[in-house]
Write a protein that holds these residues in place. Structure first.
Motif: not given
Lengths: 320, 320, 320, 320
Positions: C2-4, C25-27
């Motif tokens: 996952t993108r952060r 979409q992301a953390d």
């Protein structure tokens, strides 16, 4: 042949004493200069000078010259001294010196009394100044006063009153109308002075207290207009020029060769400073009602319908 | 109907290529502006533009306008960029933009080529500028050149030669005579340029090299004269004004609202900058022979006997 | 994997919307920075961020850091923007950027949201900023607020109240005591804010209105003290330095290499700025009761008997 | 009991005459301060003072103190007076005053001779200064000389010689190496002085002529390095700070409260001024060979292989 002496005469104790003293030794030409403070009876002053021994009395009406040649540049330079009050005595002093010098030349003498502080101005011009003579008051003028007790401002902390609103119109940095009515510079200072003074505006307490309601209100309006009409780079640089102008004049250096170039800068910077500022006068403060600011075109003429100040539908109320 | 385009045309590869390209799609009005560099054959340039497809060629003789309206203010502001060399391209660029705009208006078009860097000047005036077009050279003017190889200065480190002396006369900051002979500003720059260039004066090496012998020598003379004619307070404040002027113009902000007030200051400060400066030109340096400096009166006229420069007994040799 | 993403989270509509969107979409690591405005419930804020999808919530207590590293230099530089009000959002923004960057580095990501205006600060530090994201509020801090409606000041034109007096003690330009009681900088701002706000001090109307009673009163006190403790040449030069400091910071150039040298000047100039200022708070104004000003020695300690503020015989009443 | 007098003693006619005169009435403590001019035999000076009647002779080695505490700040502020030459006597005078005051305090006297110009420094410190005593020479120092005839520079217009090249390394504005060899500040001035003087660099003709080859070359190198290491905004503002520093010191106001804040600014601005400058010394000019300029990292150490100045393949020749 009797010696001839020019004496700056204010009618105060000091200048009266000096007149009596000098009249014993010389023909005294007493000079009283009207800087527009508006509360001096010059006929009475003239009679008194004669009764005290003056050989001749010269009353100089310097009101317009002071307003246009001294107050206006100070306004355009937003000139405030370090404590934040408008210049007072230092603005009138060089003009007093000029007129004393002129009277001395006309009467073919180089001896001028007293003007201890103006010696910086007179001496380089070849006018001899006697020391230890009383100090003439240039501290009560159209532009403001150095005061022992408040004279032309109300105490806003005691009586708030109802807020007053006034619209000042500038054309290239010159105040040309108050509430849509065309005025000369001197009138603008007077009118604003009465109305701002009634709300305690323009009081400055300090080691010496000052009172300058008209100057304070006009400078506030002028700064507001500059804030929206001057380019950012110009505004920033002008701030430094303004400071230097005020320093120079409050240091007594009106005759400095630096002043004219500073003036030239300031005047040129006024090219775009045209428009109206609506001030709310209340509780010791002159605050711009921001949304009524409106810069106008190059050839703005108040009262010609271009700025329908009294109209029912006020165009300025629509946008900021 | 054919589109009409105004093209700044220098005769270099870039502008030739642009002209050919544009001529395929539009009527091209090629504009060549003479900034006084003195080494361009404008008849040949005109023929060449026509042969490359120009519908019309306009040659603008901007020499006097550039000298009086751009070089003179730069001289009076002692304008040097950070590395110490006179302004070159940035001084001519706004004048080029002005003439391109004028031709565009006369020919009823708003499309101007190329002038990538002048877009800051043109765009606010409503003139559209196309990107990605070649850059016109404003880097060869009366005032100086940005150069790949030295063109108008000798190498002083190789050939010293015999020192040359030249007397420049200023009247209120305007160079009005060289060695006692009356000159216009453009002539003053040219003459000083020839003589100073012969001694390697005005070479500035850097990322881009510059050559400006006339400008360098005139600024040196002007600074020397200001050093003895300006009041100390004025000189110190003017230094900051001069710096701001040079920053503004080298930043491409000729049209900034700040420039005119700066100009007004500088011009007013020239009131007392009248007199002669004797420069010794040698070994890459223009040094004032200090004891020949002499400020003159307000209405100084060279060649009227007031300054007997050629007389046997030189009055200036007696005192500093 | 996952993108952060790091998100500046204020709890306002904008940042809530952004959080929900990004969480798809992301953390999202939501960062809430406490600048000391004093009216935010950070526990509730944390719960809300989690409920809106935050993977992690970081609350940064930046109150002391903001007070000492940002408000104090602004105070010592008497930093006011052109309309005369203290800096607000521009003072907190670089500190927000710093903490977002720190959290991003700790969490090993270079993606930071939103902070459109802070991009000047983040981008040069290698932090990527996404455009078109909502603007985080740095406009409610210890130092002041940009407001739609007045929050922390009373309307002085409606209710005058009884004048309040407060004594602020400075040691080398640092406010160290209020009415003789030792305080940290943040406390000084808060206390003055409450008392000055009650008298309508620190309201500034304009295109955006501002409210900064504590800042306005402290700057007024600091200026009064500088007026009597700084040498004239220093005071005049410092005025220009102060202006440049305020320009730089309000232009968003906190990271400019010019700021530290300006800071160094200002700090060194505080060497003699020690003493007490008695302010009268009334009718929208913080006026110094001039005769109570008293510069004190180098190692002044309030509350040690050196300044017997509460004593019956007040030593300060004797002389100016 | 005999009166005790401290006399600044230079060995010149003036101070010899003063010593003889004073020795008739008082115990004279003759103080000779070494400012690093390098051509005074202090043993002979001591013997001569005793033979002329001195009760005690104090020789102060102020070379390092002068180099580090006075020349270095002047270098970092690029301090030049209006005619373009480095400061000379005005830089050493406050240090002379300091040592005279220190000797006076040690010897329990408040009477100091002569130092007419230094009275501005001594009097505010409670040291009495006698008028009409001869002027001590502070005009021959490490940093430069005010001269009647040229002493340490060759005439470049007569003898060109072969160009010399020298590399000066700066670390945060401090010259730390010459041609890769580590030096102290005083050594840097001396070495540059010898080499630049041989090419006629640092001659300044005027009402008083000055000679300062080491100072001129170092300032040239320092300016070149600042030109590539300082941010534009910082460079522009620093220019004004530098000017004010030079004005203040040349006006004799070293002790002004404004100087330390200016110093603090200048010092902080040196943070990034690290690197090497290659100067070509020839024909009276110290010109930077621009393409060899190279800013270096924070912890630059010359001679450690980081800057292979003598290597066959010079890394600096590749790019500008």
């Amino acid at each position: 042949m009797t010696r001839r002496v020019v004496l700056a005469y204010s009618g105060g104790h000091g200048s009266s004493a000096a007149l009596k003293l000098l009249a014993e030794q010389a023909d005294v030409i007493a000079v009283a200069v009207d800087f527009g403070a508006g509360d001096v009876d010059f006929c009475a002053l003239r009679r008194r000078a004669v009764s005290e021994g003056a050989a001749e009395v010269v009353v100089v009406d310097a009101r317009e010259e002071f307003a246009n040649g001294y107050c206006l540049p100070a306004l355009q330079a937003n000139a405030l001294v370090v404590d934040g009050h408008p210049l007072v005595a230092s603005l009138a002093r060089p003009l007093l010196a000029k007129h004393l010098g002129a009277v001395a030349r006309e009467h073919d003498t180089q001896t001028v009394h007293p003007l201890t502080k103006a010696r910086d101005v007179l001496v380089p011009n070849g006018i001899r100044v006697h020391a230890r003579t009383p100090h003439l008051s240039t501290s009560r003028t159209l532009w403001g006063r150095s005061v022992g007790q408040w004279e032309c401002t109300e105490d806003a902390s005691v009586n708030l009153g109802v807020p007053d609103e006034v619209v000042v119109t500038f054309e290239r940095g010159v105040p040309i109308a108050v509430d849509g009515e065309t005025v000369r510079v001197a009138e603008a200072v007077q009118r604003l002075g009465h109305r701002a003074g009634a709300h305690g505006i323009g009081r400055f307490e300090g080691q010496v207290s000052h009172e300058a309601p008209g100057a304070a209100a006009l400078i506030a309006a002028h700064r507001e207009l500059e804030a929206i009409t001057l380019d950012r780079d110009l505004a920033r640089f002008k701030h430094g020029v303004d400071r230097r102008w005020a320093e120079l004049v409050s240091d007594g250096l009106w005759v400095s060769p630096l002043r004219r170039p500073l003036d030239a800068f300031v005047r040129q910077a006024q090219e775009s400073v045209s428009g109206e500022v609506r001030l709310v006068l209340h509780a010791g403060r002159a605050a711009a009602a921001g949304r009524h600011l409106r810069p106008v075109g190059r050839r703005y003429r108040p009262g010609t319908g271009q700025t329908p100040l009294g109209s029912t539908q006020h165009p300025n109320t629509q946008a900021s």
